[in-house]
Design an enzyme around this catalytic site. Sequence first.
Site, mmCIF file in Angstrom:
data_model
loop_
_atom_site.group_PDB
_atom_site.id
_atom_site.type_symbol
_atom_site.label_atom_id
_atom_site.label_comp_id
_atom_site.label_asym_id
_atom_site.label_seq_id
_atom_site.Cartn_x
_atom_site.Cartn_y
_atom_site.Cartn_z
ATOM 1 N N HIS A 81 9.413 1.435 7.551
ATOM 2 C CA HIS A 81 9.732 2.362 8.643
ATOM 3 C C HIS A 81 10.825 1.769 9.530
ATOM 4 O O HIS A 81 11.822 2.431 9.847
ATOM 5 C CB HIS A 81 8.451 2.625 9.435
ATOM 6 C CG HIS A 81 8.619 3.450 10.662
ATOM 7 N ND1 HIS A 81 8.118 4.733 10.789
ATOM 8 C CD2 HIS A 81 9.211 3.185 11.866
ATOM 9 C CE1 HIS A 81 8.401 5.210 11.988
ATOM 10 N NE2 HIS A 81 9.056 4.281 12.670
ATOM 11 N N GLU A 82 10.653 0.512 9.925
ATOM 12 C CA GLU A 82 11.620 -0.127 10.825
ATOM 13 C C GLU A 82 12.938 -0.415 10.114
ATOM 14 O O GLU A 82 14.012 -0.294 10.719
ATOM 15 C CB GLU A 82 11.031 -1.417 11.402
ATOM 16 C CG GLU A 82 9.767 -1.211 12.233
ATOM 17 C CD GLU A 82 9.944 -0.201 13.365
ATOM 18 O OE1 GLU A 82 11.061 -0.118 13.927
ATOM 19 O OE2 GLU A 82 8.980 0.524 13.674
ATOM 20 N N HIS A 92 14.898 2.662 10.223
ATOM 21 C CA HIS A 92 15.605 2.796 11.508
ATOM 22 C C HIS A 92 16.920 2.018 11.471
ATOM 23 O O HIS A 92 17.963 2.500 11.940
ATOM 24 C CB HIS A 92 14.740 2.255 12.649
ATOM 25 C CG HIS A 92 13.739 3.232 13.189
ATOM 26 N ND1 HIS A 92 14.060 4.527 13.535
ATOM 27 C CD2 HIS A 92 12.419 3.086 13.484
ATOM 28 C CE1 HIS A 92 12.981 5.142 14.007
ATOM 29 N NE2 HIS A 92 11.975 4.295 13.974
ATOM 30 N N GLU A 114 11.617 9.366 14.361
ATOM 31 C CA GLU A 114 10.391 8.755 13.851
ATOM 32 C C GLU A 114 9.938 9.437 12.557
ATOM 33 O O GLU A 114 9.388 8.795 11.661
ATOM 34 C CB GLU A 114 9.279 8.836 14.898
ATOM 35 C CG GLU A 114 9.448 7.871 16.058
ATOM 36 C CD GLU A 114 9.373 6.429 15.594
ATOM 37 O OE1 GLU A 114 8.311 6.010 15.096
ATOM 38 O OE2 GLU A 114 10.388 5.724 15.722
#
Length: 379
Positions: free
Chosen positions: A147-148, A151, A198
């Site tokens: 997930h990060e 980003h 997100e």
Amino acid sequence: MPNDPSDSTESSGGAAKVPSRTRKRFPGISSRAYEHPADRSALVALRKLTGFDTAFKALSGLLPERSLRLLFLSDSVRVSDQQFAHLNVMLLDACYILDLEKVPSMYVTQDPQPNAMCIGMDSPIIVVTTGLVELLDEEEMRAVVGHEVGHALSGHSVYRTILLFLTNLAVRVAWIPLGNLAILAIVTALREWFRKSELSADRAGLLVGQDLQASMRGLMKIAGGNHLHEMNVDAFLKQADEYEAAGDLRDSVLKIMNVLPRTHPFTTVRAAELKKWAASRDYQRLMDGHYPRRSEDKDTSAYDTFKESANHYAENVKTSKDPLMGLIRDISTGAGDIGGKLRNKFTGPGGTQTSTQERPAEETQEDPGDSPENGPRAE
């Protein structure tokens, strides 16, 4: 290449560098492959906000990024082969799967609140809290690291850093009436975009972990703590459906007010969005190796991006169970009795109307045809 099954070497600590299972890799993948349409459209709207470009250019040079790096370096634990080695393997693996050449620095900071973030203006920094590390198992944590990294690949860290700075600034200048309003306008727009980003990063986490159940478990733990034996995935997802369809227009307004101060969408909503994407043809094509490459980004049509976002919102309005979206559908299709529908949306069905029997006697006598037997009746 931690995800390469041919690499069976071991680290000095004796832990194998290969993950417990092999996952697909996506060479040259563009962030467009997993970005949510609402993410891109919200970012476009943010950049068009009056004053945002000026604030962005000013803050790009003023934000103390070196100070931020020194802060984490001095007061957190940097992930490496020697420290939190299992997280380091996950980080390298996530960057390998998404083909991110420059591996971001990663830190673990002492905080019982489960959280993770990707910040930084020049180079992304990933920060995870001890609360999150202690809460999630290996596969759940792998999805969070992915997930990060998502980003970082999408370039979200720049705007996230500005959001953190402006949020703190808004608190400090709250006593200045007009100055605070200007900052809050940008902060509100940034939060709207970040909530949508997100959803994109959740998709990136699924591409890295390639385990939908692990992603679901992680979101459930964030919502309800380490009590999976007390929770059920189907019941959890049903909450999202009930949340969307619940109430009337008053509840729709309350939902908007509740979400405005948040940087993240509600957890049940995130879970439902991710499950829907995992079941889509787009996800299957991506897993089969059909996805946009970064080498093609320069040739991407802005019109196509706008069209995709518009189609997404149109489909949302068409299929949404939210009362406000239902009213928008009625208006857009030219449905009659909008006033009655609006009243019902606010008060619920069955609102009182003046019946024939409640009319003044003289009005009833003037129209002898208006009778219960053969005349019009109130609905």
